[in-house]
Design a protein around this motif. Structure first.
Motif, PDB file in Angstrom:
ATOM      1  N   GLN A  17      -8.476  -4.273  -2.193  1.00 35.48           N
ATOM      2  CA  GLN A  17      -8.494  -2.865  -2.444  1.00 35.48           C
ATOM      3  C   GLN A  17      -8.829  -2.210  -1.581  1.00 35.48           C
ATOM      4  O   GLN A  17      -8.124  -1.007  -1.151  1.00 35.48           O
ATOM      5  CB  GLN A  17      -9.337  -2.583  -3.898  1.00 35.48           C
ATOM      6  N   ALA A  18      -9.863  -2.580  -0.743  1.00 30.91           N
ATOM      7  CA  ALA A  18     -10.216  -1.750   0.612  1.00 30.91           C
ATOM      8  C   ALA A  18      -9.082  -1.804   1.567  1.00 30.91           C
ATOM      9  O   ALA A  18      -8.867  -0.941   2.256  1.00 30.91           O
ATOM     10  CB  ALA A  18     -11.529  -2.399   1.138  1.00 30.91           C
ATOM     11  N   GLU A  19      -8.397  -2.945   1.879  1.00 28.78           N
ATOM     12  CA  GLU A  19      -7.490  -3.300   2.588  1.00 28.78           C
ATOM     13  C   GLU A  19      -6.215  -2.339   2.208  1.00 28.78           C
ATOM     14  O   GLU A  19      -5.538  -1.628   3.172  1.00 28.78           O
ATOM     15  CB  GLU A  19      -7.005  -4.552   2.739  1.00 28.78           C
ATOM     16  N   GLU A 177      12.530   0.067  -1.808  1.00 27.02           N
ATOM     17  CA  GLU A 177      11.658   0.497  -2.984  1.00 27.02           C
ATOM     18  C   GLU A 177      10.327   1.163  -2.333  1.00 27.02           C
ATOM     19  O   GLU A 177       9.905   2.377  -2.995  1.00 27.02           O
ATOM     20  CB  GLU A 177      11.413  -0.614  -3.747  1.00 27.02           C
ATOM     21  N   TYR A 178       9.667   0.472  -1.474  1.00 28.86           N
ATOM     22  CA  TYR A 178       8.603   1.140  -0.818  1.00 28.86           C
ATOM     23  C   TYR A 178       8.682   2.622  -0.316  1.00 28.86           C
ATOM     24  O   TYR A 178       7.735   3.082  -0.343  1.00 28.86           O
ATOM     25  CB  TYR A 178       7.923   0.020  -0.016  1.00 28.86           C
ATOM     26  N   GLY A 242       2.104  -3.422   0.191  1.00 23.68           N
ATOM     27  CA  GLY A 242       1.502  -4.717   0.552  1.00 23.68           C
ATOM     28  C   GLY A 242       0.571  -4.722   1.819  1.00 23.68           C
ATOM     29  O   GLY A 242       0.035  -3.645   2.409  1.00 23.68           O
ATOM     30  N   THR A 243       0.656  -5.640   2.545  1.00 22.82           N
ATOM     31  CA  THR A 243       0.164  -5.939   3.806  1.00 22.82           C
ATOM     32  C   THR A 243       0.824  -5.854   4.955  1.00 22.82           C
ATOM     33  O   THR A 243       0.813  -6.115   6.210  1.00 22.82           O
ATOM     34  CB  THR A 243      -0.874  -7.266   3.964  1.00 22.82           C
ATOM     35  N   ASN A 244       2.255  -5.473   4.678  1.00 22.78           N
ATOM     36  CA  ASN A 244       3.352  -5.250   5.842  1.00 22.78           C
ATOM     37  C   ASN A 244       3.089  -4.069   6.449  1.00 22.78           C
ATOM     38  O   ASN A 244       3.146  -2.867   6.014  1.00 22.78           O
ATOM     39  CB  ASN A 244       4.605  -5.289   5.167  1.00 22.78           C
ATOM     40  N   GLU A 245       2.433  -4.073   7.664  1.00 22.40           N
ATOM     41  CA  GLU A 245       2.373  -2.789   8.540  1.00 22.40           C
ATOM     42  C   GLU A 245       3.539  -1.982   8.941  1.00 22.40           C
ATOM     43  O   GLU A 245       3.243  -0.828   8.842  1.00 22.40           O
ATOM     44  CB  GLU A 245       1.498  -3.188   9.876  1.00 22.40           C
ATOM     45  N   VAL A 249       4.135   2.146   7.870  1.00 25.32           N
ATOM     46  CA  VAL A 249       4.539   3.045   9.120  1.00 25.32           C
ATOM     47  C   VAL A 249       5.883   3.742   8.711  1.00 25.32           C
ATOM     48  O   VAL A 249       6.087   4.974   8.717  1.00 25.32           O
ATOM     49  CB  VAL A 249       4.775   2.351  10.432  1.00 25.32           C
ATOM     50  N   GLU A 250       6.729   3.081   7.861  1.00 26.46           N
ATOM     51  CA  GLU A 250       8.015   3.513   7.445  1.00 26.46           C
ATOM     52  C   GLU A 250       7.696   4.387   6.380  1.00 26.46           C
ATOM     53  O   GLU A 250       8.399   5.668   6.259  1.00 26.46           O
ATOM     54  CB  GLU A 250       9.156   2.746   7.126  1.00 26.46           C
TER      55      GLU A 250
END
Length: 282
Positions: A17-19, A177-178, A242-245, A249-250
């Motif tokens: 959750q913090a991430e 979707e993101y 998710g965790t995809n940086e 950014v996008e």
């Protein structure tokens, strides 16, 4: 042993959750100046009477409509809407989007009848005498031809509304979707400022038979789309990025573009309201 496993699982959930919250807060911080520009836009002060409000609604209805379009895009992409049915994606995300859809697509009007927020908005426009021809002709033409440019032209949609809808469908057609979730979450859910609601409340006190449905629409927007839906949408965006940086950014860039599109829409409304006042004064 069981207690230890539960403790480790709980710690992992807290860490996750913090991430997830860090990129959310980063987006919030980067878009805050634009949000403030929208919340304090000069268009609200320009709305002095029902005729001014009518102009606002004749533009804003396109944002209400394409909000439903991006919502249904998310539902189509994140859940199974075809037959035969198969489980699709993450069940938590399916729950989040389906709950939002129910609130937006099948709410209740003043008489307790089931209606989407878009249909409720049309009722509000009809009650106060706002022109619904442009949006209705646009939708009919789009149904018939599927051609946005033709639908815009044949229904004489204001340029600012065209640009706003075009941006929304640019994100819809991206297939990401993101990004769809990001502009839905940060660009649409909480941008009705208290000052605008105060203006509508004042007009409702003076002309209750003209503004009552619109006031109800705003109240329902706050009640249904407020903290609960905002929380659901934030969780949905977190799940999708998710965790995809790169996704984050996008998502941030798309959100910034969506808020700039909203400012341009409000600028268009403001210019037309001023133009009406100039003509009336002359």
């Amino acid at each position: 042993m069981l207690r230890m496993i539960q403790s480790i699982h709980s710690k992992k959930q807290v860490d996750m959750q913090a991430e997830m919250s860090a990129p959310i807060e980063k987006i919030r911080k980067s878009i805050e100046p634009l949000r403030q520009e929208i919340i304090h836009h000069k268009v609200y002060d320009a709305i002095k009477d029902i005729d001014d409000l009518k102009i606002f609604m004749q533009y804003h209805v396109f944002a209400v409509w394409d909000f439903m379009s991006i919502l249904k895009t998310l539902q189509n992409n994140l859940t199974c809407t075809a037959v035969p049915w198969f489980p699709k994606g993450d069940a938590n995300t399916r729950f989040l989007i389906n709950e939002i859809v129910v609130g937006e697509e099948a709410d209740v009007d003043l008489q307790g009848n089931r209606k989407s927020h878009f249909e409720l908005y049309l009722d509000a426009m009809n009650q106060c005498g706002a022109n619904t021809n442009h949006i209705l002709q646009f939708i009919q033409e789009l149904k018939n031809s599927g051609d946005f440019e033709k639908a815009f032209a044949n229904s004489d949609v204001p340029a600012a509304a065209q640009q706003f809808v075009n941006f929304t469908f640019q994100i819809i057609n991206s297939g990401k979707e993101y990004l769809q979730s990001a502009i839905f979450t940060f660009g649409r859910e909480d941008l009705i400022p208290s000052m605008f609601i105060s203006i509508v409340n004042d007009l409702n006190n003076k002309f209750p038979e003209s503004i009552r449905v619109f006031k109800y629409y705003l109240d329902r927007h706050i009640e249904v789309d407020g903290d609960h839906h905002s929380h659901l949408a934030l969780q949905m965006t977190s799940n999708l990025c998710g965790t995809n940086e790169q996704y984050w950014v996008e998502a941030e860039n798309a959100t910034i573009a969506s808020l700039k599109a909203r400012i341009a829409l409000w600028d268009g409304v403001y210019k037309e309201i001023l133009s009406r006042k100039t003509v009336a004064a002359g």
